[in-house]
Design a protein around this motif. Structure first.
Motif, PDB file in Angstrom:
ATOM      1  N   ARG A 182       0.823  -1.200   0.000  1.00 18.48           N
ATOM      2  CA  ARG A 182       0.000   0.000   0.000  1.00 18.48           C
ATOM      3  C   ARG A 182       0.865   1.261   0.000  1.00 18.48           C
ATOM      4  O   ARG A 182       0.580   2.229  -0.706  1.00 18.48           O
ATOM      5  N   LEU A 183       1.907   1.220   0.777  1.00 17.46           N
ATOM      6  CA  LEU A 183       2.780   2.400   0.852  1.00 17.46           C
ATOM      7  C   LEU A 183       3.583   2.595  -0.425  1.00 17.46           C
ATOM      8  O   LEU A 183       3.962   3.713  -0.767  1.00 17.46           O
ATOM      9  N   SER A 184       3.814   1.490  -1.162  1.00 10.45           N
ATOM     10  CA  SER A 184       4.605   1.600  -2.389  1.00 10.45           C
ATOM     11  C   SER A 184       3.877   2.414  -3.455  1.00 10.45           C
ATOM     12  O   SER A 184       4.494   2.954  -4.363  1.00 10.45           O
ATOM     13  N   VAL A 185       2.562   2.509  -3.344  1.00 12.50           N
ATOM     14  CA  VAL A 185       1.812   3.305  -4.327  1.00 12.50           C
ATOM     15  C   VAL A 185       1.343   4.633  -3.727  1.00 12.50           C
ATOM     16  O   VAL A 185       0.470   5.300  -4.246  1.00 12.50           O
ATOM     17  N   THR A 186       1.930   4.981  -2.595  1.00 13.84           N
ATOM     18  CA  THR A 186       1.575   6.251  -1.939  1.00 13.84           C
ATOM     19  C   THR A 186       2.717   7.231  -2.150  1.00 13.84           C
ATOM     20  O   THR A 186       3.879   6.828  -2.221  1.00 13.84           O
ATOM     21  N   GLU A 187       2.365   8.516  -2.237  1.00 15.48           N
ATOM     22  CA  GLU A 187       3.399   9.535  -2.457  1.00 15.48           C
ATOM     23  C   GLU A 187       4.418   9.482  -1.317  1.00 15.48           C
ATOM     24  O   GLU A 187       4.051   9.539  -0.151  1.00 15.48           O
ATOM     25  N   GLN A 188       5.659   9.334  -1.681  1.00 17.72           N
ATOM     26  CA  GLN A 188       6.728   9.215  -0.691  1.00 17.72           C
ATOM     27  C   GLN A 188       7.149  10.599  -0.183  1.00 17.72           C
ATOM     28  O   GLN A 188       6.798  11.617  -0.754  1.00 17.72           O
ATOM     29  N   GLY A 189       7.871  10.600   0.888  1.00 23.14           N
ATOM     30  CA  GLY A 189       8.472  11.852   1.349  1.00 23.14           C
ATOM     31  C   GLY A 189       7.712  12.549   2.455  1.00 23.14           C
ATOM     32  O   GLY A 189       8.281  13.288   3.237  1.00 23.14           O
ATOM     33  N   THR A 190       6.410  12.327   2.513  1.00 22.20           N
ATOM     34  CA  THR A 190       5.618  12.977   3.567  1.00 22.20           C
ATOM     35  C   THR A 190       5.805  12.212   4.866  1.00 22.20           C
ATOM     36  O   THR A 190       6.185  11.046   4.879  1.00 22.20           O
ATOM     37  N   ALA A 191       5.520  12.885   5.967  1.00 22.82           N
ATOM     38  CA  ALA A 191       5.583  12.197   7.268  1.00 22.82           C
ATOM     39  C   ALA A 191       4.415  11.214   7.354  1.00 22.82           C
ATOM     40  O   ALA A 191       3.288  11.545   7.011  1.00 22.82           O
ATOM     41  N   LEU A 192       4.733  10.030   7.821  1.00 17.32           N
ATOM     42  CA  LEU A 192       3.734   8.963   7.893  1.00 17.32           C
ATOM     43  C   LEU A 192       3.412   8.671   9.360  1.00 17.32           C
ATOM     44  O   LEU A 192       4.321   8.578  10.192  1.00 17.32           O
ATOM     45  N   VAL A 193       2.131   8.528   9.640  1.00 19.24           N
ATOM     46  CA  VAL A 193       1.717   8.165  11.004  1.00 19.24           C
ATOM     47  C   VAL A 193       1.091   6.783  10.962  1.00 19.24           C
ATOM     48  O   VAL A 193       0.170   6.524  10.187  1.00 19.24           O
ATOM     49  N   LEU A 194       1.618   5.892  11.791  1.00 20.45           N
ATOM     50  CA  LEU A 194       1.046   4.549  11.873  1.00 20.45           C
ATOM     51  C   LEU A 194       0.122   4.472  13.080  1.00 20.45           C
ATOM     52  O   LEU A 194       0.525   4.789  14.206  1.00 20.45           O
ATOM     53  N   GLY A 195      -1.100   4.049  12.823  1.00 21.20           N
ATOM     54  CA  GLY A 195      -2.078   3.919  13.910  1.00 21.20           C
ATOM     55  C   GLY A 195      -2.043   2.523  14.518  1.00 21.20           C
ATOM     56  O   GLY A 195      -1.436   1.599  13.968  1.00 21.20           O
ATOM     57  N   GLU A 196      -2.713   2.403  15.638  1.00 19.94           N
ATOM     58  CA  GLU A 196      -2.662   1.146  16.399  1.00 19.94           C
ATOM     59  C   GLU A 196      -3.946   0.330  16.284  1.00 19.94           C
ATOM     60  O   GLU A 196      -4.188  -0.542  17.103  1.00 19.94           O
ATOM     61  N   TYR A 197      -4.755   0.614  15.281  1.00 27.34           N
ATOM     62  CA  TYR A 197      -6.048  -0.053  15.210  1.00 27.34           C
ATOM     63  C   TYR A 197      -6.036  -1.382  14.454  1.00 27.34           C
ATOM     64  O   TYR A 197      -7.068  -2.000  14.263  1.00 27.34           O
ATOM     65  N   GLY A 198      -4.889  -1.811  14.020  1.00 24.94           N
ATOM     66  CA  GLY A 198      -4.816  -3.071  13.286  1.00 24.94           C
ATOM     67  C   GLY A 198      -4.357  -4.219  14.169  1.00 24.94           C
ATOM     68  O   GLY A 198      -4.178  -4.082  15.382  1.00 24.94           O
TER      69      GLY A 198
END
Lengths: 175, 214
Positions: A21-37
């Motif tokens: 999923r991240l490979s097709v997302t615009e890179q470079g921006t700050a990413l926040v990982l949530g804990e709901y998974g």
């Protein structure tokens, strides 16, 4: 440097799917990982770091944790390479057979805990402490202002932040 | 007031099966107001357990007060001695006090729910969680530990939906209400007073309050 925008992945259930999923997302921006998974973001940080170009943040929710566990998460996040945390109370869902909800600390108390850890150099000085801002009326604005006046690096908003706080606010949007 | 709810009558019937001679004990305070342990409910319980020998029925003013229970049970000493068990229509504290005073098997006929504020009969609301860390003086006499589903002491949280609670969308977020009330009373400064995390030692069970002897 403090980010001005975050991309948010609320839940990680599978490492492979997450990387895809991240490979097709615009890179470079700050990413926040949530804990709901199903997966704890701490567990996949190592693999993510090699495939994501921007900084990675942990959304650290109070839900389901007591203060000891929150402290452990803060220290673990810093040592695992997260650039910072976005503190939040977390969702409260009511369902039959649910476990006992734990909300030992609120975001203001989590902020104080994180700042104490910084003062004691348990977590590094450049570790960003952001807080999810309540949005809505005057009460919400007063609390967001409180976070910033009491040491939060950023107030994180889903919608446009109030004019008065925009210099210390970052927008977050779901991937 | 302690708010109670009746257990399923079938459960009571099952629990009383091993016993022949029973005493039914009511509470004429909290459980009477809740209509779970008043004199009417004692009669209903006697009717439900008609297959047993009901040797006495008694309504105690405060069964949770061991002094009062002990005094009232002295009036039915013979029946108590003969009874196989007591069916208690009182809160958990009352049922345990009766058990300690009588040293007889006790069947608890009610579930204890919460410390309640009474609006009118049949309208009971929880307003206090008995956390032992009261901040009502700073929060316009509204307890966020109880009225916020997350029990947040420095709110609102990020889940507030405008002015509404995300968990109970039909209600305002208590922290919104606290803010408005503090503003009206000229004390908005109290709103951002930082409240430390709850000291759980104050609510670690079983709690005791023991007066020091002077």
């Amino acid at each position: 440097m403090k980010p001005v925008a975050f991309l948010y992945l609320p839940a990680v259930d599978d490492t492979g799917q997450c990387l895809e999923r991240l490979s097709v997302t615009e890179q470079g921006t700050a990413l926040v990982l949530g804990e709901y998974g199903l997966l704890n973001p701490l567990a996949i940080m190592h693999e993510l770091k090699s495939s994501w170009e921007g900084d990675i943040y942990l959304e650290l929710t109070a839900a389901g944790k007591n203060r000891d566990l929150i402290k452990s998460y803060l220290v673990s996040a810093a040592q695992s390479g997260f650039a910072g945390v976005v503190l939040a109370s977390g969702l409260f869902t009511i369902a039959p057979g649910m476990g006992k909800p734990v909300f030992d600390l609120d975001p203001a108390q989590m902020l104080k805990l994180a700042l104490d850890l910084k003062t004691k150099a348990v977590i590094p000085e450049n570790f960003i402490i952001a807080v999810r801002a309540p949005e809505g009326g005057e009460a919400a604005l007063a609390r967001a202002r409180f976070f910033l006046e009491n040491g939060a690096d950023l107030a994180v908003y889903k919608n446009a932040p109030p004019e008065a706080l925009k210099d210390h606010a970052a927008l977050i949007r779901n991937i | 007031m302690i708010v109670t709810r009746k257990k399923d009558p079938l459960v009571i019937k099952e629990l009383t099966k091993p016993f022949k001679k029973l005493i039914i004990v009511g509470c004429s305070e909290c459980a009477a107001v809740c209509q779970t342990g008043g004199s009417e409910q004692v009669k209903e319980m006697a009717a439900l357990l008609a297959g047993h020998e009901i040797t006495a029925t008694i309504s105690i003013e405060s069964p949770c007060d061991k002094r009062v229970s002990a005094r009232d049970f002295r009036r039915i000493e013979e029946e108590l001695a003969a009874a196989d068990a007591l069916v208690v229509l009182a809160c958990g504290s009352g049922a345990q006090a009766v058990s300690e005073v009588t040293e007889k098997p006790v069947i608890t006929a009610l579930d204890t729910r919460f410390l309640g504020m009474v609006e009118r009969l049949g309208r009971f609301y929880e307003r206090c969680s008995q956390c032992g860390n009261c901040i009502l003086n700073d929060t316009a006499a509204l307890c966020p530990i109880t009225l916020c589903p997350r029990g947040i002491r420095n709110g609102p949280c990020e889940c507030i939906d405008g002015t509404r609670c995300d968990v109970y969308p039909d209600r305002d977020c208590v922290w919104h209400t606290i803010y408005e009330k503090l503003k009206q009373s000229g004390r908005p400064d109290l709103y951002t007073l930082f409240h430390e995390p709850t000291d759980w030692l104050q609510s670690h069970t079983p709690r005791e309050e023991l007066w020091e002897k002077k």
